[in-house]
Design a protein around this motif. Sequence first.
Motif, short mmCIF file in Angstrom:
data_model
loop_
_atom_site.label_atom_id
_atom_site.label_comp_id
_atom_site.label_asym_id
_atom_site.label_seq_id
_atom_site.Cartn_x
_atom_site.Cartn_y
_atom_site.Cartn_z
N ASP A 15 28.51 -21.96 -46.58
CA ASP A 15 28.53 -21.05 -47.69
C ASP A 15 27.23 -20.51 -48.37
O ASP A 15 26.18 -20.26 -48.35
CB ASP A 15 29.53 -20.74 -48.50
N GLU A 16 27.12 -22.63 -48.39
CA GLU A 16 26.74 -22.63 -49.45
C GLU A 16 24.26 -23.42 -48.95
O GLU A 16 23.97 -22.11 -49.70
CB GLU A 16 26.44 -24.16 -50.48
N ALA B 201 23.93 -21.06 -46.11
CA ALA B 201 23.46 -19.24 -46.39
C ALA B 201 22.71 -19.23 -47.58
O ALA B 201 22.15 -18.03 -47.46
CB ALA B 201 24.81 -18.72 -45.70
N VAL B 202 23.71 -19.08 -48.43
CA VAL B 202 23.14 -17.93 -50.30
C VAL B 202 21.93 -19.16 -50.50
O VAL B 202 21.41 -18.19 -50.96
CB VAL B 202 23.95 -18.61 -51.08
N LYS B 203 21.75 -20.04 -50.36
CA LYS B 203 19.90 -20.99 -51.40
C LYS B 203 19.50 -19.70 -49.65
O LYS B 203 18.55 -20.40 -50.40
CB LYS B 203 20.47 -22.21 -50.78
N MET B 204 18.87 -19.83 -48.82
CA MET B 204 18.55 -19.77 -47.65
C MET B 204 17.95 -18.19 -48.14
O MET B 204 16.73 -17.66 -48.21
CB MET B 204 18.58 -19.28 -46.28
N VAL B 205 18.88 -17.57 -48.83
CA VAL B 205 18.94 -15.71 -48.49
C VAL B 205 18.17 -15.93 -50.38
O VAL B 205 17.17 -14.99 -50.30
CB VAL B 205 20.43 -15.30 -49.09
N ASN B 206 18.46 -16.34 -51.43
CA ASN B 206 17.85 -16.40 -52.79
C ASN B 206 16.74 -17.19 -52.76
O ASN B 206 15.59 -16.94 -53.29
CB ASN B 206 18.86 -17.51 -53.72
N ASP B 207 15.96 -18.49 -51.84
CA ASP B 207 14.85 -18.18 -51.61
C ASP B 207 13.54 -17.84 -50.80
O ASP B 207 12.65 -17.70 -50.62
CB ASP B 207 14.95 -20.47 -51.18
N ASN B 208 14.25 -17.01 -50.08
CA ASN B 208 13.79 -15.62 -49.62
C ASN B 208 13.71 -14.64 -50.72
O ASN B 208 12.63 -13.60 -50.15
CB ASN B 208 13.86 -15.69 -48.68
N GLY C 121 25.00 -13.90 -58.61
CA GLY C 121 26.49 -14.06 -59.07
C GLY C 121 27.45 -13.88 -57.88
O GLY C 121 28.90 -13.99 -57.73
N ASP C 122 26.61 -13.64 -56.89
CA ASP C 122 27.28 -13.18 -55.66
C ASP C 122 28.35 -12.40 -55.55
O ASP C 122 29.77 -12.93 -55.33
CB ASP C 122 27.56 -14.64 -54.48
N LYS C 123 28.81 -11.40 -55.65
CA LYS C 123 29.46 -10.79 -56.03
C LYS C 123 29.12 -8.88 -56.11
O LYS C 123 27.95 -8.13 -55.33
CB LYS C 123 29.14 -9.43 -58.08
N LEU C 124 30.83 -8.51 -55.42
CA LEU C 124 30.70 -7.48 -54.46
C LEU C 124 30.94 -6.31 -54.94
O LEU C 124 31.11 -6.27 -56.45
CB LEU C 124 32.17 -7.31 -53.49
N LEU C 125 29.79 -5.20 -54.69
CA LEU C 125 29.35 -4.17 -56.17
C LEU C 125 30.05 -2.96 -55.08
O LEU C 125 30.38 -1.95 -55.67
CB LEU C 125 28.31 -3.99 -55.95
N TYR C 126 30.34 -2.85 -53.19
CA TYR C 126 30.22 -2.41 -53.30
C TYR C 126 30.40 -2.00 -51.89
O TYR C 126 30.10 -3.08 -51.34
CB TYR C 126 29.39 -1.08 -53.23
N SER C 127 32.01 -0.85 -50.98
CA SER C 127 32.20 -1.77 -49.99
C SER C 127 33.08 -0.29 -49.45
O SER C 127 33.31 0.71 -50.06
CB SER C 127 33.70 -1.99 -50.12
N ALA C 128 32.15 0.52 -48.14
CA ALA C 128 33.15 1.78 -47.62
C ALA C 128 33.33 1.14 -46.22
O ALA C 128 32.87 -0.22 -45.25
CB ALA C 128 31.73 2.35 -47.67
N GLU C 129 34.40 2.28 -45.98
CA GLU C 129 34.38 2.16 -44.05
C GLU C 129 34.43 3.37 -43.20
O GLU C 129 34.53 4.03 -44.09
CB GLU C 129 35.74 1.71 -44.15
N ALA C 130 34.19 3.69 -42.22
CA ALA C 130 33.55 4.32 -41.89
C ALA C 130 34.09 4.32 -40.27
O ALA C 130 33.81 3.55 -39.54
CB ALA C 130 32.28 4.27 -41.84
N LYS C 131 34.75 6.01 -39.71
CA LYS C 131 34.66 5.93 -38.00
C LYS C 131 33.80 6.89 -37.93
O LYS C 131 33.64 7.89 -38.16
CB LYS C 131 35.65 6.33 -38.21
N SER C 132 33.46 6.36 -36.34
CA SER C 132 32.52 7.33 -35.33
C SER C 132 33.52 7.71 -34.38
O SER C 132 34.20 6.33 -33.21
CB SER C 132 31.20 5.97 -35.49
N TYR C 133 33.25 8.36 -34.42
CA TYR C 133 33.85 9.03 -33.06
C TYR C 133 32.91 9.55 -31.66
O TYR C 133 32.52 10.12 -31.32
CB TYR C 133 35.11 11.03 -32.98
#
Length: 197
Positions: A77-78, A80-87, A157-169
Amino acid sequence: MLLASCNSTKLTSSWKAPGAGSTHYNKVLVIGITGNKERELRSAIENALVKKLNDEGITAASSMNEFGPKSFRSMSDEQAVKMVNDNGFDGVMVVALLDKQKDRNYTPGYVSSTPYAVVRNRWHGNYSVLYDRVYTPGYYSTTTDYTLEASFYKTRGDKLLYSAEAKSYDPNSPKDLSGDFSKKVVKDMVSKGIISK
């Protein structure tokens, strides 16, 4: 049928973190999570979401294009977070394929009757109505339904702000599914004030 295929994806739920306000993100990373057999779908979803976010004035990048298809699998986890932040990414969108369900449906056959007239011209006109009976056999068809989840994180802060679920038929293709899904999710994020130009 045509209308159903054009609008095959529906948001079944969406959630916004309490107090999450409209923020402009400078750079968002889109990460798709699917099985190895669904790599085409993963690529299509990442690229479609990148395009929709770019349309909203947000610079976005696909994780497959930026880091390769397996870049995060062997990382802690550490790391992955560092790579994302560093970029320079200040937002991360994670899209997961939760379920893919195939259904086999049977359409029964039927018999249709078509009348037509045959004229016999002897002493007087003689009209006979005959019926041409046509049999259409039944057949099986397979439909595939997908359930997807999108989660948006603020990297600081690695904070979840939004989540959604969808179904595709039964979408026609990964491209159709990803285009419809990304349009619905980004529109919902804008309407909930998660992202802004």
